[in-house]
Design a protein around this motif. Structure first.
Motif, short mmCIF file in Angstrom:
data_model
loop_
_atom_site.label_atom_id
_atom_site.label_comp_id
_atom_site.label_asym_id
_atom_site.label_seq_id
_atom_site.Cartn_x
_atom_site.Cartn_y
_atom_site.Cartn_z
N LEU A 183 23.05 -21.44 33.77
CA LEU A 183 23.92 -21.17 32.63
C LEU A 183 23.77 -19.74 32.13
CD1 LEU A 183 25.96 -22.17 30.56
CD2 LEU A 183 24.07 -23.07 29.19
N ASN A 184 22.57 -19.21 32.17
CA ASN A 184 22.35 -17.83 31.70
C ASN A 184 23.07 -16.80 32.56
OD1 ASN A 184 20.76 -18.72 29.60
ND2 ASN A 184 18.83 -18.45 30.71
N ASP A 185 23.47 -17.18 33.76
CA ASP A 185 24.17 -16.26 34.66
C ASP A 185 25.70 -16.42 34.57
OD1 ASP A 185 21.77 -15.19 35.74
OD2 ASP A 185 21.58 -16.98 37.00
N ILE A 186 26.14 -17.30 33.66
CA ILE A 186 27.58 -17.56 33.52
C ILE A 186 28.02 -17.21 32.10
CG2 ILE A 186 29.40 -19.31 33.61
CD1 ILE A 186 27.65 -20.84 35.61
N ARG A 187 29.01 -16.36 31.99
CA ARG A 187 29.58 -16.02 30.69
C ARG A 187 30.70 -17.01 30.40
NH1 ARG A 187 31.75 -10.48 31.85
NH2 ARG A 187 31.66 -11.30 33.98
N VAL A 188 30.58 -17.72 29.30
CA VAL A 188 31.53 -18.78 28.96
C VAL A 188 32.32 -18.36 27.72
CG1 VAL A 188 31.81 -21.19 28.30
CG2 VAL A 188 29.99 -20.53 29.91
N GLU A 189 33.64 -18.48 27.81
CA GLU A 189 34.51 -18.20 26.67
C GLU A 189 35.46 -19.36 26.44
OE1 GLU A 189 36.59 -14.52 27.18
OE2 GLU A 189 34.78 -13.28 27.07
N PHE A 190 35.69 -19.66 25.16
CA PHE A 190 36.65 -20.69 24.78
C PHE A 190 37.75 -20.02 23.96
CE2 PHE A 190 38.01 -24.28 21.95
CZ PHE A 190 38.51 -25.10 22.94
N HIS A 191 38.94 -19.92 24.55
CA HIS A 191 40.07 -19.27 23.89
C HIS A 191 40.96 -20.34 23.25
CE1 HIS A 191 39.78 -15.04 25.44
NE2 HIS A 191 38.90 -15.65 26.21
N ASN A 192 41.00 -20.33 21.92
CA ASN A 192 41.69 -21.35 21.14
C ASN A 192 42.85 -20.70 20.41
OD1 ASN A 192 42.48 -23.41 19.44
ND2 ASN A 192 40.42 -23.94 18.78
N ALA A 193 44.05 -21.23 20.61
CA ALA A 193 45.22 -20.69 19.91
C ALA A 193 45.11 -20.91 18.41
CB ALA A 193 46.49 -21.33 20.45
N GLY A 194 44.34 -21.90 18.00
CA GLY A 194 44.16 -22.19 16.58
C GLY A 194 43.09 -21.32 15.95
N ALA A 195 42.84 -21.62 14.66
CA ALA A 195 41.90 -20.80 13.89
C ALA A 195 40.56 -21.49 13.65
CB ALA A 195 42.53 -20.43 12.55
N VAL A 196 40.44 -22.75 14.08
CA VAL A 196 39.19 -23.49 13.88
C VAL A 196 38.82 -24.21 15.16
CG1 VAL A 196 39.51 -23.80 11.39
CG2 VAL A 196 40.44 -25.51 12.98
N LEU A 197 37.53 -24.55 15.29
CA LEU A 197 37.05 -25.21 16.50
C LEU A 197 37.56 -26.64 16.62
CD1 LEU A 197 35.26 -25.07 19.01
CD2 LEU A 197 33.30 -25.69 17.57
N PHE A 198 37.62 -27.35 15.48
CA PHE A 198 38.10 -28.74 15.49
C PHE A 198 38.80 -29.00 14.17
CE2 PHE A 198 37.48 -33.45 15.42
CZ PHE A 198 38.09 -33.73 16.64
N GLY A 199 39.86 -29.78 14.20
CA GLY A 199 40.71 -29.96 13.03
C GLY A 199 40.09 -30.76 11.90
N VAL A 200 39.01 -31.50 12.15
CA VAL A 200 38.34 -32.27 11.10
C VAL A 200 37.02 -31.57 10.80
CG1 VAL A 200 37.44 -34.53 10.43
CG2 VAL A 200 39.43 -34.38 11.95
N ALA A 201 36.93 -31.00 9.63
CA ALA A 201 35.83 -30.10 9.29
C ALA A 201 34.45 -30.76 9.38
CB ALA A 201 36.03 -29.54 7.88
N ASP A 202 34.38 -32.07 9.17
CA ASP A 202 33.08 -32.77 9.19
C ASP A 202 32.36 -32.59 10.52
OD1 ASP A 202 32.82 -34.88 6.67
OD2 ASP A 202 34.90 -34.38 7.19
N PHE A 203 33.10 -32.40 11.60
CA PHE A 203 32.48 -32.36 12.93
C PHE A 203 32.24 -30.93 13.44
CE2 PHE A 203 34.87 -36.36 12.62
CZ PHE A 203 33.82 -37.25 12.78
N VAL A 204 32.72 -29.94 12.69
CA VAL A 204 32.58 -28.56 13.16
C VAL A 204 31.12 -28.11 13.26
CG1 VAL A 204 33.10 -26.15 12.60
CG2 VAL A 204 34.90 -27.89 12.46
N PRO A 205 30.25 -28.39 12.27
CA PRO A 205 28.87 -27.88 12.38
C PRO A 205 28.14 -28.34 13.64
CG PRO A 205 29.32 -28.53 10.13
CD PRO A 205 30.50 -28.99 10.94
N VAL A 206 28.25 -29.63 13.99
CA VAL A 206 27.52 -30.10 15.17
C VAL A 206 28.11 -29.50 16.44
CG1 VAL A 206 28.91 -32.22 15.43
CG2 VAL A 206 26.59 -32.12 16.36
N LEU A 207 29.43 -29.32 16.47
CA LEU A 207 30.05 -28.70 17.64
C LEU A 207 29.64 -27.24 17.77
CD1 LEU A 207 33.63 -30.28 17.39
CD2 LEU A 207 31.72 -31.01 18.83
#
Length: 405
Positions: A183-207
């Motif tokens: 994993l340290n040799d792989i650069r990972v990017e998540f490109h999200n068209a939205g402005a938040v990681l997940f639409g329900v805020a309660d689950f954002v911290p663990v994600l």
């Protein structure tokens, strides 16, 4: 040629079969036709697991003929047009079906053509998508192949089927690379068209904690618009203007999604092209004998199989109430479930309704990853799908009244 049925169901996927079974359980003598061209049914929630090597594609497949409720006519055609003013639909063979009630359960379609160059390179050059059934196995091949380089995961503008699935592909891939020691040799990017990681805020911290643990980079308001597979390049439109060019070794794409064209072109659609419904009763606001459920419906719920499980009995009860001249008596509160597979062996079970209101099924902290939920995702949920949901067995579901009652 014209045929007449009491109920016509447009679409024989999860939503169509589930509502047909629910109706037959309640009134066995109903004359029902399901219009569905596909001979093979796919358990779509399992495609993410195929992309991680946890399940195989044959495990997700069943013959459509073996899933249809007894006594339902199966017409292996496509809907060519809706004629709700005449209580009829036209099929692709020019046959006309008249109905007393219509249920639209046509799902959604992947708008692959919206991304320039994507159709030409999907399934090769390291470009894949778990959303395309046949490519989930290719995803797993590419994840195993990659030992170093750059991996990009994308999420388009909403609405999409299972909004957590784009990042689930990232988590499961990173988990594999971590266990392989690369994993340290792989650069990972998540490109999200939205402005938040997940639409329900309660689950954002663990994600976000898993994103940090995997060393992934989050790119918000970044929308994939073009792909050059042979040269391993992708371009993302940025919210502040301009495009960002990115090189990749693996590109997991979640294509934009929309209602099928036959729905978009019909008077049954809302302005966004989805089958218009009252979000609580799932009845069309202008055609009282038309209902819809599943991904095609305009209700602002998460588009998941779990949503269909709750919607099917609501549509069945309300449709039969209309048939009997009674007031509609069943409501849908927007329930959806997204089992977020943050690693192979642990799941955050996000259950919520309209407005992101949590609707947990268990007296446990829903924000915590659990092995128990992984067992549910990989073993219990498929069993429930095949043996309860598609057979109209609903003794375990709570009956809710329409809002305001």
């Amino acid at each position: 040629m014209t045929r007449k049925y009491q109920v016509v169901i447009a679409g024989g996927g999860a939503a169509g079969i589930a509502v047909a079974a629910s109706l037959k359980q309640r009134q066995a003598d109903l004359r029902i036709a399901i219009v569905e061209p596909r001979q093979t049914h796919i358990y779509q929630p399992g495609q993410t697991l195929v992309g991680r090597g946890v399940m195989t594609l044959p495990q997700l497949q069943r013959p459509t003929a073996k899933l249809l409720p007894k006594g339902v006519d199966w017409l292996e055609h496509r809907i060519a047009a809706f004629e709700p003013e005449h209580n009829a639909v036209r099929l692709d063979n020019q046959e006309r079906l008249e109905y007393d009630q219509l249920v639209v359960a046509l799902g959604l379609e992947l708008n692959i053509e919206a991304i320039e160059g994507l159709a030409e390179t999907l399934g090769q050059n390291g470009v894949t998508s778990n959303y395309v059934t046949e490519l989930a196995e290719y995803t797993w091949q590419q994840v195993q192949r990659l030992g170093s380089g750059k991996a990009i995961f994308t999420q388009p503008p909403m609405p999409i089927k299972c909004a957590g699935a784009p990042q689930k592909a990232m988590y499961l891939s990173c988990d594999y690379w971590k266990k392989q020691g690369c994993l340290n040799d792989i650069r990972v990017e998540f490109h999200n068209a939205g402005a938040v990681l997940f639409g329900v805020a309660d689950f954002v911290p663990v994600l976000e904690s898993y994103v940090r643990d995997y060393g992934a980079r989050l790119m918000f308001s970044s929308t994939l618009v073009r792909v050059d597979g042979p040269n391993h390049k992708a371009w993302f439109a940025q919210s502040e203007g301009g495009e960002l060019e990115v090189e990749f070794d693996l590109l997991h794409v979640t294509p934009p999604q929309r209602a099928p064209q036959v729905v978009r072109d019909s008077v049954l659609a809302n302005e966004a092209g989805w089958l218009e419904v009252n979000q609580n009763t799932l009845q069309h606001p202008r055609f009282a004998n038309v209902f819809a459920l599943g991904d095609v419906a305009s209700a602002p719920n998460a588009k998941t199989a779990a949503a269909i499980r709750k919607q099917a009995p609501v549509v069945a009860r309300n449709l039969l109430a209309v048939r009997q001249g009674q007031a509609i008596n069943s409501g849908y509160s927007g329930y959806g479930a997204c089992p977020l597979t943050v690693e192979a062996g642990k799941v955050v079970l996000a259950e919520f309704g309209y407005g992101g209101v949590l609707q947990p099924s268990f007296p446990l902290n829903p924000r915590r990853p659990r092995r128990f939920y992984w067992w549910m995702k990989t073993t219990l949920f498929p069993w429930v799908y095949w043996n309860l949901m598609l057979k109209g067995r609903e003794w375990w579901l709570k009956h809710e009244r329409p809002s305001g009652d």
